[in-house]
Design a protein around this motif. Structure first.
Motif, PDB file in Angstrom:
ATOM      1  N   SER A  19      57.171  75.204  27.695  1.00  0.00           N
ATOM      2  CA  SER A  19      57.172  74.853  29.116  1.00  0.00           C
ATOM      3  C   SER A  19      56.247  73.685  29.430  1.00  0.00           C
ATOM      4  O   SER A  19      56.306  73.131  30.524  1.00  0.00           O
ATOM      5  CB  SER A  19      56.791  76.063  29.973  1.00  0.00           C
ATOM      6  OG  SER A  19      55.430  76.399  29.792  1.00  0.00           O
ATOM      7  N   ASP A  29      68.834  68.237  33.142  1.00  0.00           N
ATOM      8  CA  ASP A  29      67.874  68.808  34.096  1.00  0.00           C
ATOM      9  C   ASP A  29      67.336  70.169  33.674  1.00  0.00           C
ATOM     10  O   ASP A  29      66.678  70.841  34.456  1.00  0.00           O
ATOM     11  CB  ASP A  29      68.509  68.921  35.479  1.00  0.00           C
ATOM     12  CG  ASP A  29      69.574  70.003  35.549  1.00  0.00           C
ATOM     13  OD1 ASP A  29      70.135  70.365  34.495  1.00  0.00           O
ATOM     14  OD2 ASP A  29      69.848  70.493  36.651  1.00  0.00           O
ATOM     15  N   PRO A  62      62.163  69.268  30.829  1.00  0.00           N
ATOM     16  CA  PRO A  62      62.675  69.320  32.199  1.00  0.00           C
ATOM     17  C   PRO A  62      61.970  70.355  33.070  1.00  0.00           C
ATOM     18  O   PRO A  62      61.270  71.234  32.569  1.00  0.00           O
ATOM     19  CB  PRO A  62      64.154  69.689  32.008  1.00  0.00           C
ATOM     20  CG  PRO A  62      64.474  69.345  30.594  1.00  0.00           C
ATOM     21  CD  PRO A  62      63.202  69.547  29.836  1.00  0.00           C
ATOM     22  N   ASP A  63      62.195  70.238  34.368  1.00  0.00           N
ATOM     23  CA  ASP A  63      61.563  71.142  35.337  1.00  0.00           C
ATOM     24  C   ASP A  63      62.234  72.507  35.423  1.00  0.00           C
ATOM     25  O   ASP A  63      61.721  73.393  36.093  1.00  0.00           O
ATOM     26  CB  ASP A  63      61.545  70.511  36.734  1.00  0.00           C
ATOM     27  CG  ASP A  63      60.514  69.406  36.832  1.00  0.00           C
ATOM     28  OD1 ASP A  63      59.563  69.395  36.026  1.00  0.00           O
ATOM     29  OD2 ASP A  63      60.651  68.550  37.717  1.00  0.00           O
ATOM     30  N   ARG A  64      63.376  72.662  34.789  1.00  0.00           N
ATOM     31  CA  ARG A  64      64.045  73.973  34.762  1.00  0.00           C
ATOM     32  C   ARG A  64      64.025  74.501  33.343  1.00  0.00           C
ATOM     33  O   ARG A  64      64.433  73.818  32.413  1.00  0.00           O
ATOM     34  CB  ARG A  64      65.495  73.860  35.215  1.00  0.00           C
ATOM     35  CG  ARG A  64      65.674  73.605  36.684  1.00  0.00           C
ATOM     36  CD  ARG A  64      67.152  73.494  37.062  1.00  0.00           C
ATOM     37  NE  ARG A  64      67.858  74.725  36.775  1.00  0.00           N
ATOM     38  CZ  ARG A  64      69.101  74.767  36.280  1.00  0.00           C
ATOM     39  NH1 ARG A  64      69.774  73.660  36.038  1.00  0.00           N
ATOM     40  NH2 ARG A  64      69.685  75.923  36.058  1.00  0.00           N
ATOM     41  N   ARG A  99      54.476  75.326  34.496  1.00  0.00           N
ATOM     42  CA  ARG A  99      53.704  74.332  35.238  1.00  0.00           C
ATOM     43  C   ARG A  99      54.217  74.207  36.670  1.00  0.00           C
ATOM     44  O   ARG A  99      55.343  74.595  36.976  1.00  0.00           O
ATOM     45  CB  ARG A  99      53.713  73.002  34.505  1.00  0.00           C
ATOM     46  CG  ARG A  99      55.042  72.319  34.429  1.00  0.00           C
ATOM     47  CD  ARG A  99      54.953  71.015  33.622  1.00  0.00           C
ATOM     48  NE  ARG A  99      56.161  70.252  33.790  1.00  0.00           N
ATOM     49  CZ  ARG A  99      57.199  70.307  32.984  1.00  0.00           C
ATOM     50  NH1 ARG A  99      57.178  71.090  31.922  1.00  0.00           N
ATOM     51  NH2 ARG A  99      58.268  69.569  33.224  1.00  0.00           N
ATOM     52  N   SER A 100      53.402  73.671  37.514  1.00  0.00           N
ATOM     53  CA  SER A 100      53.739  73.506  38.929  1.00  0.00           C
ATOM     54  C   SER A 100      55.038  72.726  39.084  1.00  0.00           C
ATOM     55  O   SER A 100      55.225  71.688  38.450  1.00  0.00           O
ATOM     56  CB  SER A 100      52.595  72.773  39.638  1.00  0.00           C
ATOM     57  OG  SER A 100      52.901  72.594  40.989  1.00  0.00           O
ATOM     58  N   GLY A 101      55.939  73.252  39.900  1.00  0.00           N
ATOM     59  CA  GLY A 101      57.219  72.595  40.136  1.00  0.00           C
ATOM     60  C   GLY A 101      58.294  72.969  39.134  1.00  0.00           C
ATOM     61  O   GLY A 101      59.450  72.594  39.293  1.00  0.00           O
ATOM     62  N   GLN A 102      57.933  73.715  38.121  1.00  0.00           N
ATOM     63  CA  GLN A 102      58.896  74.129  37.103  1.00  0.00           C
ATOM     64  C   GLN A 102      59.412  75.523  37.430  1.00  0.00           C
ATOM     65  O   GLN A 102      58.685  76.349  37.986  1.00  0.00           O
ATOM     66  CB  GLN A 102      58.227  74.120  35.723  1.00  0.00           C
ATOM     67  CG  GLN A 102      59.182  74.244  34.562  1.00  0.00           C
ATOM     68  CD  GLN A 102      58.445  74.091  33.236  1.00  0.00           C
ATOM     69  OE1 GLN A 102      57.358  74.633  33.059  1.00  0.00           O
ATOM     70  NE2 GLN A 102      59.035  73.351  32.318  1.00  0.00           N
ATOM     71  N   THR A 103      60.666  75.790  37.105  1.00  0.00           N
ATOM     72  CA  THR A 103      61.239  77.112  37.333  1.00  0.00           C
ATOM     73  C   THR A 103      61.614  77.753  36.002  1.00  0.00           C
ATOM     74  O   THR A 103      61.869  77.060  35.016  1.00  0.00           O
ATOM     75  CB  THR A 103      62.511  77.039  38.204  1.00  0.00           C
ATOM     76  OG1 THR A 103      63.514  76.271  37.530  1.00  0.00           O
ATOM     77  CG2 THR A 103      62.215  76.438  39.569  1.00  0.00           C
TER      78      THR A 103
END
Length: 114
Positions: free
Chosen positions: A37, A10, A41-43, A70-74
Motif C-alpha cells: 500500500s 487506477d 494507485p490510490d485504490r 495511506r491518506s486518500g487510499q482505499t
C-alpha cells in the motif's frame, strides 16, 4: 502465505494465494499489505477468491490493513466466498468495506458496492 499483485490504471489488485487468512499468517499478511500500500494507485482491491476460511485474526488483519493505508487510499474487497462473506456480514464489516462480486466488477465500477 503468498500475495501477488497487478497494477491497473487506477487500482492495484492484490491476490491472496492461500485458502486461509488466520492467526498463522495474520502478521505476515499485515506486513506485506502495508508494503504493497505504500506505493502504487490510490485504490487497493484485495482479491479474496481463493480464501475459503477467515478467522478473527484474519479479519483483524484485513481491518488493520484498512487502517494502515495511506491518506486518500482505499481498500476494497472482491470475490468473497459465501463463508468469508458471512464473516464480514455477521461482524458488520460489510458496512465498512466496499465489497465487489468479482475483481472485474471492482475494476469496472470502482464506487459500486454489491
Amino acid at each position: 502465505m503468498k500475495l501477488d499483485h497487478r497494477d491497473f490504471e487506477d487500482a492495484r489488485v492484490v491476490s491472496f494465494g492461500d485458502a486461509r487468512i488466520d492467526a498463522a499468517c495474520a502478521i505476515q499478511f499485515k506486513d506485506e499489505m502495508r508494503a504493497l500500500s505504500e506505493t502504487g494507485p490510490d485504490r487497493l482491491v484485495l482479491d479474496m477468491e481463493n480464501v475459503e476460511f477467515l478467522d478473527s485474526s484474519g479479519l483483524g488483519a484485513v481491518v488493520a490493513t484498512l487502517k494502515a493505508v495511506r491518506s486518500g487510499q482505499t481498500l476494497e474487497l472482491a470475490a468473497l466466498r459465501p463463508t468469508v462473506n458471512r464473516v464480514f456480514h455477521l461482524t458488520r464489516m460489510d458496512t465498512v468495506f466496499t465489497i465487489h462480486q468479482t475483481v472485474d466488477d471492482a475494476l469496472r465500477h470502482g464506487d459500486d458496492v454489491s
